[in-house]
Design an enzyme around this catalytic site. Structure first.
Site: not given
Ligand SMILES: NC(=O)c1ccc[n+]([C@@H]2O[C@H](COP(=O)([O-])OP(=O)(O)OC[C@H]3O[C@@H](n4cnc5c(N)ncnc54)[C@H](O)[C@@H]3O)[C@@H](O)[C@H]2O)c1
Length: 318
Positions: A13, A33-34, A37, A58, A92, A146, A160, A176
């Protein structure tokens, strides 16, 4: 020369919207992206974009994406439904994945931005939450996969920076919402939108007086880009400080969708935070950032997407 940016989680997203914004700013983008989700449909519109590349891999394993100037590390399951199902994968990607992404930034001398979260504050005892608050997190509860992964990633990012001189940024993202969210990811807005558009009861957990703040996607991404362009290495909250009770949010969704659905109350899940609201003084002063889109406007801007998603899901089920 065009700057080249790596976006981990680029089919998710936030990641996919970030790819759009970076391309619009003149970057070339490699999204990895893997699809744990995320969905290819989120980046389908970029397939013919010459400055965009997608690698399905991954990030928990070392990988090569070519030379980059920026690393935006967004890969991780993010919704409670997703990280509860993928608990170990979440730990992980928040440890091995973050280390691999940091190693790429180090190797390329690239700027690194880590997508952290308001969940670092846990069930906060300070309200609203400033970046100086250390949080109230249960390290062994169901949400710890998480919360603790994100806290570890923050520690690794700072290490780092301190030990290896990597040019790092940390954004603490608050709730968001907007187009491309998964319909069934259990977060408040997609849940209410889906239920209202299907004519089902809106499920409110607890008495509905717990509060949340919701930031529209374009405001949030604007904050990421401003932070990436700043010199700040310590965490910065990016979120909308307008606070709503869950019940109020349910009523707004009912009004905007024109739905006749009712509200149904259910048991509150364990460790569900009672209050969540960012203090954005730092983002305001440091980045000149503040959200422009209020909840009603953002819900209206998301309505077409959710309507189409509900229709598409119904067609699949039929
Ligand atoms: N959406 C929110 O409100 C929100 C709030 C706080 C933090 N975040 C952070 O923002 C980031 C994105 O969130 P989002 O809402 O877009 O979630 P999302 O699940 O839509 O996107 C996360 C993406 O990461 C990919 N992914 C997961 N593990 C992976 C791996 N090992 N290798 C490659 N790709 C991998 C998933 O396939 C997915 O496309 C996340 O790190 C989340 O913790 C989001």
């Amino acid at each position: 020369m065009r700057p080249r940016a790596l976006v981990t989680g680029g089919a998710g997203f936030l990641g996919s919207h970030l790819c759009d914004a970076l391309l619009a700013e003149g970057y070339s983008v490699v999204a990895v992206d893997n699809l744990l989700t995320g969905r290819l449909s989120n980046i389908e519109h970029l397939r013919r974009e010459g400055q965009f590349e997608f690698l399905q891999l991954d990030i928990n394993r070392t990988f090569d994406c070519g030379e980059v100037n920026y690393v935006f590390h967004f890969a991780s399951p993010a919704s409670p439904v997703d990280y509860m199902v993928h608990g170990v994968d979440t730990l992980k990607v928040g440890s091995l994945g973050t280390m691999n992404a940091l190693d790429i930034a180090r190797k390329n001398n690239a700027r690194f931005l880590f997508s952290s979260t308001s969940e670092c504050y846990g069930d906060p005892l300070e309200h609203p939450q400033r970046e100086t608050y250390w949080g109230n997190v249960n390290s062994i509860g169901p949400r710890s996969v998480y919360d603790e992964a994100k806290r570890f990633s923050e520690a690794l990012t700072m290490a780092y920076h301190r030990y290896h001189g990597v040019d790092t940024r940390i954004v603490r993202i608050f709730n968001t919402y907007g187009p491309r969210m998964q319909l069934n990811d259990g977060r408040v807005i997609p849940n209410f939108m889906k239920q209202a558009l299907r004519g089902e009861d809106l499920t409110v957990y607890g008495d509905g007086n717990q509060t949340r703040s919701f930031c529209y996607i374009t405001d949030e991404v604007d904050g990421f880009l401003r932070l990436a362009g700043s010199d700040e290495h310590f965490p910065v909250n990016i979120g909308n400080p307008s606070e709503f009770t869950i019940l109020d949010c349910a009523h707004r969704v009912l009004e905007i969708t024109g739905s006749k659905s009712q509200v149904r109350f259910e048991k509150l899940p364990q460790d569900d935070p009672k209050q969540r609201r960012p203090d954005i003084t730092k983002a305001r002063t440091l980045l000149g950032w503040e959200p422009k889109i209020d909840l009603d406007a953002g819900l209206r801007m998301s309505l077409d997407y959710f309507r189409e998603a509900v229709t598409a899901e119904a067609a699949i089920r039929a």
